[in-house]
Scaffold this motif. Structure first.
Motif, mmCIF file in Angstrom:
data_model
loop_
_atom_site.group_PDB
_atom_site.id
_atom_site.type_symbol
_atom_site.label_atom_id
_atom_site.label_comp_id
_atom_site.label_asym_id
_atom_site.label_seq_id
_atom_site.Cartn_x
_atom_site.Cartn_y
_atom_site.Cartn_z
ATOM 1 N N ALA A 92 -4.012 0.842 -4.223
ATOM 2 C CA ALA A 92 -4.106 1.387 -2.595
ATOM 3 C C ALA A 92 -4.768 0.861 -1.988
ATOM 4 O O ALA A 92 -5.005 0.671 -0.527
ATOM 5 C CB ALA A 92 -2.909 2.423 -2.976
ATOM 6 N N ILE A 93 -5.795 1.422 -2.818
ATOM 7 C CA ILE A 93 -7.081 1.446 -2.184
ATOM 8 C C ILE A 93 -7.533 -0.439 -1.856
ATOM 9 O O ILE A 93 -8.375 -0.927 -0.155
ATOM 10 C CB ILE A 93 -8.465 1.899 -2.755
ATOM 11 C CG1 ILE A 93 -8.471 3.127 -2.419
ATOM 12 C CG2 ILE A 93 -9.909 1.081 -2.162
ATOM 13 C CD1 ILE A 93 -9.250 3.897 -4.022
ATOM 14 N N ARG A 152 -4.272 4.056 -7.594
ATOM 15 C CA ARG A 152 -4.859 4.287 -7.074
ATOM 16 C C ARG A 152 -5.958 3.549 -6.598
ATOM 17 O O ARG A 152 -5.879 2.832 -4.977
ATOM 18 C CB ARG A 152 -5.178 5.978 -6.719
ATOM 19 C CG ARG A 152 -6.185 6.348 -5.936
ATOM 20 C CD ARG A 152 -6.922 7.559 -6.328
ATOM 21 N NE ARG A 152 -5.961 9.284 -6.565
ATOM 22 C CZ ARG A 152 -6.278 9.147 -7.612
ATOM 23 N NH1 ARG A 152 -7.002 8.723 -8.517
ATOM 24 N NH2 ARG A 152 -4.772 10.271 -7.258
ATOM 25 N N ASN A 153 -6.901 2.759 -7.196
ATOM 26 C CA ASN A 153 -7.237 2.037 -6.664
ATOM 27 C C ASN A 153 -6.194 0.573 -5.971
ATOM 28 O O ASN A 153 -6.888 -0.560 -5.376
ATOM 29 C CB ASN A 153 -7.400 1.671 -7.978
ATOM 30 C CG ASN A 153 -9.262 2.102 -8.946
ATOM 31 O OD1 ASN A 153 -9.714 3.386 -8.044
ATOM 32 N ND2 ASN A 153 -9.358 2.298 -10.378
ATOM 33 N N LEU A 185 -5.155 -1.751 0.705
ATOM 34 C CA LEU A 185 -6.034 -1.083 2.825
ATOM 35 C C LEU A 185 -7.007 -2.122 2.610
ATOM 36 O O LEU A 185 -7.645 -2.336 3.835
ATOM 37 C CB LEU A 185 -6.541 0.232 2.502
ATOM 38 C CG LEU A 185 -4.872 1.404 2.058
ATOM 39 C CD1 LEU A 185 -5.812 2.703 1.717
ATOM 40 C CD2 LEU A 185 -4.023 1.301 4.060
ATOM 41 N N ALA A 186 -8.178 -2.031 1.995
ATOM 42 C CA ALA A 186 -9.163 -3.358 1.916
ATOM 43 C C ALA A 186 -8.566 -4.947 2.757
ATOM 44 O O ALA A 186 -8.718 -4.831 3.704
ATOM 45 C CB ALA A 186 -9.506 -3.060 0.802
ATOM 46 N N PHE A 231 1.398 4.041 -2.652
ATOM 47 C CA PHE A 231 0.920 5.766 -3.575
ATOM 48 C C PHE A 231 1.843 6.758 -2.923
ATOM 49 O O PHE A 231 1.216 7.171 -3.702
ATOM 50 C CB PHE A 231 0.529 5.698 -1.094
ATOM 51 C CG PHE A 231 -1.089 5.391 -1.023
ATOM 52 C CD1 PHE A 231 -2.065 6.325 -1.140
ATOM 53 C CD2 PHE A 231 -1.219 5.063 0.210
ATOM 54 C CE1 PHE A 231 -3.408 6.395 -1.033
ATOM 55 C CE2 PHE A 231 -2.793 4.307 0.367
ATOM 56 C CZ PHE A 231 -3.667 5.718 -0.087
ATOM 57 N N SER A 257 1.672 6.333 -6.864
ATOM 58 C CA SER A 257 0.560 7.018 -7.385
ATOM 59 C C SER A 257 1.460 8.331 -6.802
ATOM 60 O O SER A 257 0.858 9.123 -8.282
ATOM 61 C CB SER A 257 -0.747 7.405 -6.385
ATOM 62 O OG SER A 257 -1.303 8.004 -7.223
ATOM 63 N N GLY A 312 0.530 -1.828 -0.105
ATOM 64 C CA GLY A 312 -0.354 0.226 -0.182
ATOM 65 C C GLY A 312 0.669 0.958 -0.369
ATOM 66 O O GLY A 312 0.933 2.577 -0.795
ATOM 67 N N ASN A 345 -4.675 6.484 -11.645
ATOM 68 C CA ASN A 345 -6.297 5.763 -11.157
ATOM 69 C C ASN A 345 -5.777 4.280 -10.936
ATOM 70 O O ASN A 345 -6.360 3.904 -9.596
ATOM 71 C CB ASN A 345 -6.981 6.049 -11.846
ATOM 72 C CG ASN A 345 -7.361 7.878 -12.450
ATOM 73 O OD1 ASN A 345 -7.290 8.878 -11.429
ATOM 74 N ND2 ASN A 345 -8.123 8.141 -13.198
#
Length: 430
Positions: A175-176, A172-173, A179-180, A28, A31, A24, A169
């Protein structure tokens, strides 16, 4: 499942969490890198578009001035200056370091040809009004080529910018997602810890059940025999009365001891191993040989559990030595601190004797519930109770023995990393 595999399975959730956090963080940072690259591309695109607009504007001015000169017959004085500015902007566009990102090879050819035409034909023609028609035709061709070049640079700018935005993007996805995933792993770790605590609670219940059964079995039998011996109108046998009274007193002692263990089995009730060694030395006289370094003596262990466990193991060792005809042979109590996987320390305790020892079959059953090698009036835990209590405290219990050569019982007990105190294990940590 092997112990090593269980250890790795315990560590896997934490490794997964560390990898997810690192991934993650990397996403970031990447990104942010793509965002910076997008800003640079935008600045480069603006430069190229500005240069292109300057060229088109100069061309429009030159064509207008040339037509005006042809209509009036008077040469406009700023015409040569405008052509010079046109040539300067076209050369500046051609010399941009990043222009190859925005132009195709055929557009480079158009731009180079236009610059050459201005230098070799347009500028020389401005000195003679008779060449204005030819000059106008050349400028019209250059104007068409510059529209082609500007269209290509605009298309490439949009493509590069969209590509950079898509990459940004996408990261970023990622990274999301990471995180999830990290949140899922954290929840998994929490569930894993709760599961371990639940298993230890269950281990505590089973260990106390086994302990209670082991310690009360013979006393209950003695009371049952006493009750069967009672007959109406006959006085009970004094020996049976004495045995029943002794059994009742021992059962009361057992119950009080178990209640004490149950309510004191908390991580806050810890003592230095040295205090337990002193109590054991007093209880067993000089029959124990201690091999314990200072750092091990200072280790904090659960009390009174360890006193009960070590006392039982020493009593078993003393009986084995006596049965082997070696009453003067001491029982060795050895302790040391070792590293514990994957980090931290543990206390290793050994009770060693050179008594009768155990065969392989007896050794395999020694720590099983309801198995006993001796009888008598001793109110103790037995190897079963010792093994279960050690497991309930989060430790491990091992027996090494050879028939005729003696027995070694080893306890591996985890210590807190920061203070050397006991870990949250067994009933204390449940």
């Amino acid at each position: 499942m092997s112990r090593t595999l269980r250890r790795w399975l315990d560590v896997v959730p934490y490794l997964g969490l560390a990898v997810a956090i690192l991934l993650g963080s990397w996403s970031f940072m990447r990104s942010e890198h793509y965002r910076e690259e997008t800003d640079i591309l935008l600045m480069q695109s603006y430069e190229v578009q500005w240069r292109g607009s300057q060229i088109r504007e100069r061309l429009a001015n030159i064509v207008g001035l040339l037509r005006l000169s042809m209509a009036t017959g008077d040469r406009e004085p700023q015409l040569a200056q405008e052509v010079g500015l046109l040539q300067f902007n076209m050369v500046a566009l051609r010399n941009l370091q990043y222009i190859d990102h925005f132009l195709d090879p055929q557009d480079f050819a158009r731009l180079d040809q236009s610059i050459q035409t201005i230098r070799t034909r347009v500028l020389p023609n401005l000195s003679a009004a008779a060449n204005d028609q030819e000059t106008l035709s050349l400028l019209t061709d250059i104007q068409q080529d510059m529209f082609q070049v500007s269209g290509t640079t605009g298309a490439h700018s949009r493509t590069l910018n969209e590509t950079a935005h898509i990459a940004e993007n996408a990261l970023r996805n990622v990274a999301i997602f990471v995180l999830a995933l990290s949140a899922v792993i954290v929840v998994g770790v929490i569930i894993h810890q709760q599961s371990m605590m639940a298993r230890r609670k269950d281990q505590q219940i089973r260990s106390f059940s086994s302990l209670f059964a082991h310690m009360t079995r013979s006393r209950v039998v003695a009371l049952a025999l006493f009750i069967k011996s009672l007959r109406d109108g006959e006085a009970p046998d004094p020996e049976m009365v004495a045995a029943a009274s002794r059994a009742a007193a021992e059962l009361d002692s057992i119950n009080n001891g178990l209640v004490k263990i149950a309510y004191s089995a908390k991580p806050t009730r810890t003592v230095a191993l040295q205090s337990i060694l002193d109590a054991l030395s007093q209880d067993h006289g000089g029959r124990i040989q201690f091999d314990v370094p200072e750092e091990a003596r200072a280790a904090l262990v659960a009390s009174p559990q360890f006193h009960l466990i070590l006392d039982e193991l020493i009593r078993n060792a003393e009986q084995a030595v006596a049965a082997a005809g070696k009453p003067d042979s001491p029982v060795v109590l050895r302790a040391r601190l070792t590293r514990r996987f994957p980090f931290g320390r543990r206390l290793v305790l050994e009770v060693i004797d050179n008594g009768l020892g155990m065969s392989r079959a007896v050794r395999a059953k020694a720590a099983e519930p309801f198995f006993s090698m001796r009888a008598g009036s001793h109110v103790g835990l037995g190897l079963t109770g010792c093994a279960e209590m050690v497991k309930a405290l989060g430790g491990r219990f091992r027996i090494e023995s050879a028939e005729g050569r003696g027995t070694s019982v080893r306890i591996l007990y985890p210590l807190r990393r920061e203070t050397g105190t006991t870990g949250q294990a067994g009933p204390a940590s449940a």
